[in-house]
Design an enzyme around this catalytic site. Structure first.
Site, short mmCIF file in Angstrom:
data_model
loop_
_atom_site.label_atom_id
_atom_site.label_comp_id
_atom_site.label_asym_id
_atom_site.label_seq_id
_atom_site.Cartn_x
_atom_site.Cartn_y
_atom_site.Cartn_z
N ASP A 91 -2.02 2.96 8.03
CA ASP A 91 -3.11 3.60 7.32
C ASP A 91 -4.34 2.73 7.56
O ASP A 91 -4.23 1.54 7.89
CB ASP A 91 -2.77 3.67 5.83
CG ASP A 91 -3.88 4.29 5.00
OD1 ASP A 91 -4.47 5.29 5.44
OD2 ASP A 91 -4.15 3.76 3.91
N ASP B 15 -7.79 2.59 5.45
CA ASP B 15 -8.44 2.04 4.26
C ASP B 15 -7.42 1.37 3.34
O ASP B 15 -6.46 2.01 2.92
CB ASP B 15 -9.18 3.14 3.51
CG ASP B 15 -10.29 3.78 4.34
OD1 ASP B 15 -10.87 3.08 5.18
OD2 ASP B 15 -10.55 4.98 4.16
#
Length: 184
Positions: free
Chosen positions: A8, A10
């Site tokens: 991922d 952020d």
């Protein structure tokens, strides 16, 4: 078949919801988290591919154009590459939250499409994510795709392992690939 780590963006690679930045809508708002460069370099040495899979609802909500998001991802990849850390590809969902699209995590389409394109064995690969608001979208997406899952943050009962940061998680994934890991 190849092995990959799906990250991922952020909260795993860069800061989000910190004093410096709320959301990354421009390249100059992208601040790498401590240890990320070293972690990705270590993962590059063991895995065939390192991918980023990220929900970017800011595009669908009108906070940025898709071309701006691509510029941010190019900037991130270049910044990392200059320090010897390679991201092979970035896949993103630009749709609004709750839009019902097939690509938004916790759906696994982003992961599955990359796996198909790059001939990745998902059962020997990993999805690394953090909490997205009230749900474990990254971990659920990884589980649906058939990867092992690693949570960045406090303990997560859905994940195969949990660590406070990507650097510690990378060490575990490497040990796990070599059959030497201790869970969590």
């Amino acid at each position: 078949m190849k092995k990959a780590v799906f990250l991922d963006r952020d909260g795993v690679i860069n800061e989000v919801l910190t004093e410096r930045v709320k959301f990354v809508n421009k390249p100059d708002q992208l601040y790498l988290l401590p240890g990320v460069v070293e972690a990705i370099k270590e993962l590059n040495a063991v895995f065939d591919y390192i991918f980023v899979v990220t929900n970017q609802g800011g595009v669908g909500l009108g906070y940025m154009k898709e071309s701006q998001l691509i510029t941010i991802h190019d900037y991130m990849k270049t910044m990392l590459r200059q320090q010897g850390a390679i991201i092979d590809a970035v896949a993103y969902c630009p749709h609004k939250p709750k839009s019902g699209c097939a690509c938004r995590k916790p759906n696994s389409k982003l992961i599955e499409d990359l796996a198909e394109d790059y001939h990745v064995d998902l059962s020997s690969s990993y999805m690394v994510g953090d909490t997205d608001t009230d749900t474990d979208t990254d971990i659920i997406a990884g589980k649906k795709a058939g990867t092992k899952t690693v949570f960045i943050g406090m303990e997560d009962p859905l994940a195969d392992a949990s660590f406070p940061n990507l650097l510690q998680a990378s060490k575990w994934m490497i040990q796990d690939q070599n059959g030497l890991s201790k869970t969590r």
